[in-house]
Scaffold this active site. Structure first.
Site, mmCIF file in Angstrom:
data_model
loop_
_atom_site.group_PDB
_atom_site.id
_atom_site.type_symbol
_atom_site.label_atom_id
_atom_site.label_comp_id
_atom_site.label_asym_id
_atom_site.label_seq_id
_atom_site.Cartn_x
_atom_site.Cartn_y
_atom_site.Cartn_z
ATOM 1 C CE LYS A 121 -3.592 2.175 2.780
ATOM 2 N NZ LYS A 121 -4.496 2.062 3.925
ATOM 3 C CD GLU A 169 9.059 -6.232 7.157
ATOM 4 O OE1 GLU A 169 8.741 -5.128 6.645
ATOM 5 O OE2 GLU A 169 8.879 -6.521 8.358
ATOM 6 N N GLY A 219 -4.940 -2.084 5.129
ATOM 7 C CA GLY A 219 -4.160 -3.226 4.645
ATOM 8 C C GLY A 219 -4.849 -4.560 4.900
ATOM 9 N NE ARG A 220 -6.457 -4.138 11.060
ATOM 10 C CZ ARG A 220 -5.796 -3.014 11.159
ATOM 11 N NH1 ARG A 220 -4.642 -2.854 10.510
ATOM 12 N NH2 ARG A 220 -6.268 -2.016 11.880
ATOM 13 C CD GLU A 276 -1.762 -4.768 11.474
ATOM 14 O OE1 GLU A 276 -2.352 -4.461 10.422
ATOM 15 O OE2 GLU A 276 -0.580 -5.144 11.496
ATOM 16 C CG HIS A 319 -4.079 -36.365 16.085
ATOM 17 N ND1 HIS A 319 -4.273 -37.593 16.666
ATOM 18 C CD2 HIS A 319 -5.068 -36.222 15.164
ATOM 19 C CE1 HIS A 319 -5.310 -38.188 16.098
ATOM 20 N NE2 HIS A 319 -5.819 -37.371 15.187
ATOM 21 C CE LYS A 379 5.764 -0.980 10.141
ATOM 22 N NZ LYS A 379 4.880 -0.207 9.285
HETATM 23 O O1 F6P Z 1 2.084 -4.440 9.936
HETATM 24 C C1 F6P Z 1 1.780 -3.128 9.666
HETATM 25 C C2 F6P Z 1 1.236 -2.924 8.283
HETATM 26 O O2 F6P Z 1 1.070 -1.578 8.073
HETATM 27 C C3 F6P Z 1 -0.063 -3.668 8.027
HETATM 28 O O3 F6P Z 1 -1.170 -3.009 8.507
HETATM 29 C C4 F6P Z 1 -0.039 -3.789 6.551
HETATM 30 O O4 F6P Z 1 -0.949 -4.730 6.116
HETATM 31 C C5 F6P Z 1 1.408 -4.183 6.329
HETATM 32 O O5 F6P Z 1 2.132 -3.427 7.293
HETATM 33 C C6 F6P Z 1 1.947 -3.959 4.957
HETATM 34 O O6 F6P Z 1 1.900 -2.620 4.578
HETATM 35 P P1 F6P Z 1 2.112 -2.180 3.088
HETATM 36 O O7 F6P Z 1 1.028 -2.778 2.256
HETATM 37 O O8 F6P Z 1 2.076 -0.671 3.089
HETATM 38 O O9 F6P Z 1 3.460 -2.690 2.622
#
Ligand code: F6P
Length: 545
Positions: free
Chosen positions: A206, A212, A267-268, A353, A384, A512
């Site tokens: 987003k 990452e 995002g979620r 979250e 199990h 972060k």
């Molecule tokens: O974990 C924090 C967060 O902002 C989530 O809410 C989101 O889904 C994720 O990081 C990834 O964010 P982005 O889509 O901006 O890379």
């Protein structure tokens, strides 16, 4: 508004809880011949049996009274109307617009968002079909065989969960890969398997700033260039899903291959947007739209059904009931469907979250406990592993059993046994086994005397452990859409009761920030101010390199 726990609605619930005491579900079933009919309902093609909960009709009356007292109906209307209910970020939460399959406009600040939604959905669908049909080719002229989605959190979990869930209708030429972890193992293990000339990378973020995703995307790009790809071929092999056109362009992706969404999509809550591109690629445009249809059907139900017969409202309120009045600190998600193996992880982000908060929307400390820990594994595997604790452990852990009535394979016998286990577990949790029943069983097995008595306490099951059972007609896109929307709205209901903002996530920021500083120090930068533990760990890592 009076504080939650001081409200008369809450106090009435607390008193009711005391009255109910330890009344056993066995007794509640025995006392009410229509309990199953009373406490079950259908919505958007899903069937929910919530009769195995520690409730009586009065409980539901009090819980729905609490929901009304907390203004749930007005809050629900505000969400659907595009009000900026995510107050700390000044944003609306309009994921329902992404699957609005009606002609009704959805307005944000007086403007209908639907034309933009439809435009992106149309582009997603056309692109997906071009790749699936083989019209879209790699730099050496071959069709695409592998799709690598690079994203994390909401830009990973939804598409990854849905592609696995819907694999039965996945395109036979396409293999889907999801890379999220910054651990190089994740990307390296996928790159080792794919052919650069026939691989499509989707960089899904987003913000297009997430460390990452940006690190994995840069490494994937470098690998592509080092393995036969060229700068000129980047547009054929790299596309983006983002709200940040500037950064997408800076990465070298052709903006014609960027699929956008908007700040009002959390995002979620984003798998219905362009973030769902991997789903559309894998199962096709029509199936992706069927997923949206299912979610829309659940949206209509949530918006229109009275609270007393509203599936997300009931699930949300039951969660509040156990968390506050039974001390339950976690909820187990038990999908009796191997294809739903990633559902617990998906729901962890969605619920924890969203509602893992301890201040209310107006910045005051909450005055009750909020989101429980969400965890789980598919049945029958969980049986199990950890079901021992669910049956005989010291905690009360409500379980959501989720099962498709029809399998997506033709191994009918497996499905019969799977469903038998699902029903058996909810029954066992509920009825338990008394000492007398254990004794009778042991006597029938030929045991007597001290040996028998020594064994009895170990073989007693207290029962009275609550669960919901959700039956899906099948694992179709439509049913999956309805299921996910159900949980989204359940989370919203709980956020309204607890008075928290379900749509921000400030709790992920601190780690972060600190990681960025420590990464500099691990890379040879000047040592920062740290406590002794952090300092010692940094020194240990530096010494190893
Ligand atoms: O974990 C924090 C967060 O902002 C989530 O809410 C989101 O889904 C994720 O990081 C990834 O964010 P982005 O889509 O901006 O890379």
């Amino acid at each position: 508004m009076t504080s939650l726990t001081n409200s008369s609605a809450w106090r009435a619930l607390a008193a009711h809880r005391d009255e109910l005491g330890e009344q056993h579900l066995r007794e509640l079933f025995a006392a009410d011949s229509v309990r199953f009919d009373r406490f079950s309902l259908r919505a958007a093609g899903l069937f929910l049996d919530y009769s195995k909960n520690r409730i009586v009709p009065r409980t539901l009356e009090l819980l729905t009274a609490l929901a009304r007292d907390r203004g749930l109906e007005a809050e629900r209307a505000a969400m659907f109307a595009g009000r900026r209910i995510n107050t700390t970020e000044g944003r609306a939460a309009l994921h329902v617009a992404l699957r609005n399959r009606s002609d009704t406009p959805v307005e944000l600040d007086g403007q209908d968002v639907m034309p933009d939604v439809r435009e992106v959905l149309g582009r997603v669908g056309r692109f997906a079909e071009a790749v699936r049909s083989g019209e879209w080719r790699g730099f050496a002229g071959g069709t695409i065989t592998d799709v690598v989605n690079i994203g994390i959190g909401g830009s990973d979990l939804g598409p990854a969960m849905a592609c696995q869930a819907l694999a039965a209708c996945g395109h036979e030429r396409l293999t889907m890969h999801f890379v999220s972890n910054i651990d190089g193992d994740h990307l390296a293990s996928v790159l080792a398997k794919v052919d650069p000339a026939r691989t499509l990378f989707i960089i899904a973020s987003k913000t297009f700033t997430t460390i990452e995703t940006m690190t994995n995307a840069a490494s994937a790009r470098a690998w592509f260039l080092a393995n036969g790809g060229s700068e000129a071929a980047i547009p054929q092999h790299f596309v983006a899903v983002s709200t940040n056109a500037e950064r997408v362009a800076a990465f070298g992706i052709d903006l014609a291959n960027m699929f956008g969404f908007w700040d009002w999509v959390g995002g979620r809550y984003s798998m219905w947007s362009a973030v769902g591109l991997p789903i559309a690629l894998y199962v096709g445009r029509d199936n992706f739209e069927a997923l949206l249809d299912g979610a829309h059907a659940m949206d209509r139900h949530f918006a229109e059904a009275p609270l007393e017969a509203n599936m997300p409202v009931i699930l949300g309120l039951l969660g509040v009931w156990y968390r506050a009045f039974f001390g339950s600190t976690s909820v187990s998600i038990a999908p009796y469907a191997q294809a739903l193996a990633r559902l617990p992880a998906y729901l962890q982000q969605l619920e924890m979250e969203s509602n893992g908060k301890s201040v209310t929307r107006d910045g005051k400390p909450v005055d009750t406990v909020t989101c429980p820990v969400i965890w789980g594994e598919p049945g029958t595997n969980g049986q199990h592993a950890f079901f021992q604790l669910l049956h005989q452990g010291t905690d009360l852990i409500p379980v959501d059993f989720i099962a498709p009535l029809k399998p997506s394979h033709d191994l009918a016998e497996h499905h019969r046994l799977l469903l038998a286990n699902c029903i058996a577990q909810s029954k066992a949790l509920m009825v338990g086994k008394t000492a007398d029943e254990v004794r009778a069983e042991l006597v029938a097995g030929g045991m007597t005397g001290d040996a028998l008595e020594a064994l009895v306490p170990h073989r007693v099951f207290p029962g009275n452990r609550p669960s919901n059972t959700l039956l899906l007609p099948d694992l179709s896109p439509r049913a999956l859409g309805a299921l996910i929307a159900l949980y989204e709205h359940k989370v919203f209901v709980q956020s309204v009761i607890w008075g928290v903002n379900a749509f921000d996530q400030w709790g992920v920021e601190l780690g972060k920030q600190i990681a960025t500083r420590i990464a500099g120090e691990l890379g040879g930068g000047a040592a920062g101010e740290h406590d002794a533990s952090t300092k010692g760990l940094i020194a240990a890592v530096r010494a190893a390199h």
